[in-house]
Design an enzyme around this catalytic site. Structure first.
Site, PDB file in Angstrom:
ATOM      1  N   SER A 184       0.843  -1.193   0.000  1.00 37.69           N
ATOM      2  CA  SER A 184       0.000   0.000   0.000  1.00 37.69           C
ATOM      3  C   SER A 184       0.876   1.240   0.000  1.00 37.69           C
ATOM      4  O   SER A 184       1.957   1.239   0.608  1.00 37.69           O
ATOM      5  CB  SER A 184      -0.882   0.030   1.257  1.00 37.69           C
ATOM      6  OG  SER A 184      -1.617   1.228   1.307  1.00 37.69           O
ATOM      7  N   GLY A 185       0.422   2.273  -0.697  1.00 37.08           N
ATOM      8  CA  GLY A 185       1.128   3.547  -0.656  1.00 37.08           C
ATOM      9  C   GLY A 185       0.442   4.491   0.315  1.00 37.08           C
ATOM     10  O   GLY A 185       0.819   5.653   0.422  1.00 37.08           O
ATOM     11  N   ALA A 224      -0.168   5.997   3.722  1.00 34.75           N
ATOM     12  CA  ALA A 224       0.588   6.094   4.974  1.00 34.75           C
ATOM     13  C   ALA A 224      -0.286   5.735   6.179  1.00 34.75           C
ATOM     14  O   ALA A 224       0.200   5.134   7.148  1.00 34.75           O
ATOM     15  CB  ALA A 224       1.148   7.499   5.132  1.00 34.75           C
ATOM     16  N   ASP A 263      -7.324  -4.073   0.820  1.00 36.55           N
ATOM     17  CA  ASP A 263      -8.198  -3.219   0.031  1.00 36.55           C
ATOM     18  C   ASP A 263      -9.407  -2.945   0.903  1.00 36.55           C
ATOM     19  O   ASP A 263     -10.018  -3.870   1.452  1.00 36.55           O
ATOM     20  CB  ASP A 263      -8.624  -3.855  -1.292  1.00 36.55           C
ATOM     21  CG  ASP A 263      -9.182  -2.774  -2.213  1.00 36.55           C
ATOM     22  OD1 ASP A 263      -8.394  -1.907  -2.647  1.00 36.55           O
ATOM     23  OD2 ASP A 263     -10.395  -2.755  -2.458  1.00 36.55           O
ATOM     24  N   PHE A 271      -7.149   8.697   9.422  1.00 41.36           N
ATOM     25  CA  PHE A 271      -6.992   9.138   8.037  1.00 41.36           C
ATOM     26  C   PHE A 271      -8.316   8.909   7.295  1.00 41.36           C
ATOM     27  O   PHE A 271      -9.277   8.366   7.864  1.00 41.36           O
ATOM     28  CB  PHE A 271      -5.854   8.377   7.354  1.00 41.36           C
ATOM     29  CG  PHE A 271      -6.133   6.916   7.111  1.00 41.36           C
ATOM     30  CD1 PHE A 271      -6.037   5.988   8.132  1.00 41.36           C
ATOM     31  CD2 PHE A 271      -6.525   6.467   5.854  1.00 41.36           C
ATOM     32  CE1 PHE A 271      -6.325   4.643   7.914  1.00 41.36           C
ATOM     33  CE2 PHE A 271      -6.801   5.119   5.621  1.00 41.36           C
ATOM     34  CZ  PHE A 271      -6.701   4.208   6.661  1.00 41.36           C
ATOM     35  N   GLY A 272      -8.342   9.312   6.028  1.00 41.06           N
ATOM     36  CA  GLY A 272      -9.499   9.028   5.172  1.00 41.06           C
ATOM     37  C   GLY A 272     -10.807   9.566   5.741  1.00 41.06           C
ATOM     38  O   GLY A 272     -10.897  10.721   6.162  1.00 41.06           O
ATOM     39  N   TYR A 273     -11.803   8.700   5.784  1.00 36.97           N
ATOM     40  CA  TYR A 273     -13.139   9.087   6.217  1.00 36.97           C
ATOM     41  C   TYR A 273     -13.298   9.006   7.746  1.00 36.97           C
ATOM     42  O   TYR A 273     -14.413   9.140   8.257  1.00 36.97           O
ATOM     43  CB  TYR A 273     -14.180   8.168   5.556  1.00 36.97           C
ATOM     44  CG  TYR A 273     -14.196   8.207   4.039  1.00 36.97           C
ATOM     45  CD1 TYR A 273     -15.018   9.087   3.346  1.00 36.97           C
ATOM     46  CD2 TYR A 273     -13.391   7.350   3.282  1.00 36.97           C
ATOM     47  CE1 TYR A 273     -15.052   9.113   1.955  1.00 36.97           C
ATOM     48  CE2 TYR A 273     -13.403   7.370   1.893  1.00 36.97           C
ATOM     49  CZ  TYR A 273     -14.239   8.254   1.244  1.00 36.97           C
ATOM     50  OH  TYR A 273     -14.261   8.278  -0.136  1.00 36.97           O
ATOM     51  N   HIS A 288     -12.617  -2.248  11.188  1.00 33.60           N
ATOM     52  CA  HIS A 288     -12.676  -3.247  10.109  1.00 33.60           C
ATOM     53  C   HIS A 288     -11.311  -3.903   9.876  1.00 33.60           C
ATOM     54  O   HIS A 288     -11.199  -5.110   9.723  1.00 33.60           O
ATOM     55  CB  HIS A 288     -13.202  -2.606   8.818  1.00 33.60           C
ATOM     56  CG  HIS A 288     -12.470  -1.384   8.363  1.00 33.60           C
ATOM     57  ND1 HIS A 288     -12.314  -0.264   9.146  1.00 33.60           N
ATOM     58  CD2 HIS A 288     -11.824  -1.093   7.201  1.00 33.60           C
ATOM     59  CE1 HIS A 288     -11.629   0.651   8.480  1.00 33.60           C
ATOM     60  NE2 HIS A 288     -11.317   0.170   7.304  1.00 33.60           N
ATOM     61  N   ARG A 289     -10.235  -3.091   9.899  1.00 32.28           N
ATOM     62  CA  ARG A 289      -8.896  -3.642   9.633  1.00 32.28           C
ATOM     63  C   ARG A 289      -8.459  -4.552  10.792  1.00 32.28           C
ATOM     64  O   ARG A 289      -7.891  -5.617  10.586  1.00 32.28           O
ATOM     65  CB  ARG A 289      -7.908  -2.473   9.458  1.00 32.28           C
ATOM     66  CG  ARG A 289      -6.566  -2.844   8.871  1.00 32.28           C
ATOM     67  CD  ARG A 289      -5.845  -1.634   8.322  1.00 32.28           C
ATOM     68  NE  ARG A 289      -6.512  -1.108   7.151  1.00 32.28           N
ATOM     69  CZ  ARG A 289      -7.235   0.024   7.138  1.00 32.28           C
ATOM     70  NH1 ARG A 289      -7.353   0.771   8.215  1.00 32.28           N
ATOM     71  NH2 ARG A 289      -7.843   0.411   6.033  1.00 32.28           N
TER      72      ARG A 289
HETATM   73  P1  IMP Z   1      -7.672   1.453  -1.238  1.00 30.14           P
HETATM   74  O1  IMP Z   1      -7.885   0.282  -0.337  1.00 30.14           O
HETATM   75  O2  IMP Z   1      -6.242   1.781  -1.432  1.00 30.14           O
HETATM   76  O3  IMP Z   1      -8.448   1.334  -2.516  1.00 30.14           O
HETATM   77  O4  IMP Z   1      -8.212   2.760  -0.506  1.00 30.14           O
HETATM   78  C1  IMP Z   1      -9.257   2.697   0.363  1.00 30.14           C
HETATM   79  C2  IMP Z   1      -9.764   4.092   0.701  1.00 30.14           C
HETATM   80  O5  IMP Z   1     -10.814   3.885   1.642  1.00 30.14           O
HETATM   81  C3  IMP Z   1      -8.716   4.961   1.407  1.00 30.14           C
HETATM   82  O6  IMP Z   1      -8.080   5.836   0.563  1.00 30.14           O
HETATM   83  C4  IMP Z   1      -9.590   5.731   2.397  1.00 30.14           C
HETATM   84  O7  IMP Z   1     -10.138   6.860   1.755  1.00 30.14           O
HETATM   85  C5  IMP Z   1     -10.696   4.752   2.713  1.00 30.14           C
HETATM   86  N1  IMP Z   1     -10.359   3.980   3.921  1.00 30.14           N
HETATM   87  C6  IMP Z   1      -9.928   2.689   4.015  1.00 30.14           C
HETATM   88  N2  IMP Z   1      -9.729   2.349   5.294  1.00 30.14           N
HETATM   89  C7  IMP Z   1     -10.018   3.444   6.010  1.00 30.14           C
HETATM   90  C8  IMP Z   1      -9.990   3.703   7.412  1.00 30.14           C
HETATM   91  O8  IMP Z   1      -9.610   2.889   8.256  1.00 30.14           O
HETATM   92  N3  IMP Z   1     -10.384   4.940   7.767  1.00 30.14           N
HETATM   93  C9  IMP Z   1     -10.798   5.883   6.886  1.00 30.14           C
HETATM   94  N4  IMP Z   1     -10.805   5.705   5.574  1.00 30.14           N
HETATM   95  C10 IMP Z   1     -10.432   4.478   5.146  1.00 30.14           C
END
Ligand code: IMP
Length: 202
Positions: free
Chosen positions: A18-19, A21, A77, A156-158, A184-185
């Site tokens: 994964s890229g 961070a 993913d 991060f993210g959402y 979830h992770r």
């Molecule tokens: P991918 O798995 O690289 O396609 O990216 C998944 C995308 O889902 C990320 O860039 C985030 O925007 C979002 N995402 C995945 N896991 C999380 C999390 O634990 N928290 C918030 N956003 C997440």
């Protein structure tokens, strides 16, 4: 005659495919109990996510990174599926907009006036061996609600808009330990860990 210390097996290198961070950071925390040398995937190695499911994309990434590096690779993913949006952004969560703040803005805009704000995060994990064969696959899900406004500054993210009712917190308000247990992770990782240990020991 080599001593016990000399005969212990070398530390195995595991590349996080994964890229992102934020993800790498969470895996460093989750994998801390295993005797592994954790590395991020090499710069410039961009794997196209052409799958239609989280599991398919996780497999694609694990295979590509293991094949390119000749190391064990762990891919994740993941994404957010919102019921009122028919499961979007789903596998397109990363591509929903160009930055975390704009992804959140778009999501909140699309949910304006929605009664049902239920959503779930999914993480599909895949492990490939150094020859590029997929050896392990698991999936974890965490249910929650999308808040009308962001709360919290971690993660991060959402994370700032994803609220988990059983904790009274958004992902962005949780410490790494709590998100690692109920997220979830973390839920996917709990299934993966014993299998990964026996695979790498064997
Ligand atoms: P991918 O798995 O690289 O396609 O990216 C998944 C995308 O889902 C990320 O860039 C985030 O925007 C979002 N995402 C995945 N896991 C999380 C999390 O634990 N928290 C918030 N956003 C997440």
């Amino acid at each position: 005659m080599p001593s016990e210390a000399i005969r212990t097996s070398p530390i195995i290198k595991l590349v996080i495919a994964s890229g992102n961070a934020g993800k790498v950071n969470e895996f460093q925390h989750l994998l801390a109990g295993l005797n592994l040398a954790i590395e991020s995937q090499p710069d410039g190695l961009d794997v196209e996510e052409t799958g239609s499911t989280f599991a398919e994309n996780a497999r694609l990434k694990a295979v590509a990174v293991a094949s390119a590096t000749g190391c064990w690779a762990l891919a994740d993913d993941s994404g957010l599926s919102v019921r009122a949006l028919g499961g979007a952004p789903g596998v397109h969560s990363a591509r929903y907009a160009s930055s975390d703040p704009s992804r959140i803005s778009r999501l909140l805009q699309e949910l304006e006036g929605a009664q049902d704000r239920s959503a779930e995060f999914t993480a599909a994990l895949a492990v490939a061996d150094p020859s590029g064969s997929v050896r392990l696959e698991v999936e974890g899900i965490c249910a929650g609600l999308i808040l009308p406004k962001p709360r919290g500054s971690g993660g991060f993210g959402y994370d700032p808009v994803f609220f988990v009712p059983s904790t009274g917190l958004t992902y962005a308000e949780m410490d790494k330990g709590l998100k690692g247990r109920i997220g979830h992770r973390g839920k996917a990782f709990v299934q993966l860990e014993p299998q990964l240990r026996s695979l790498l020991d064997g």
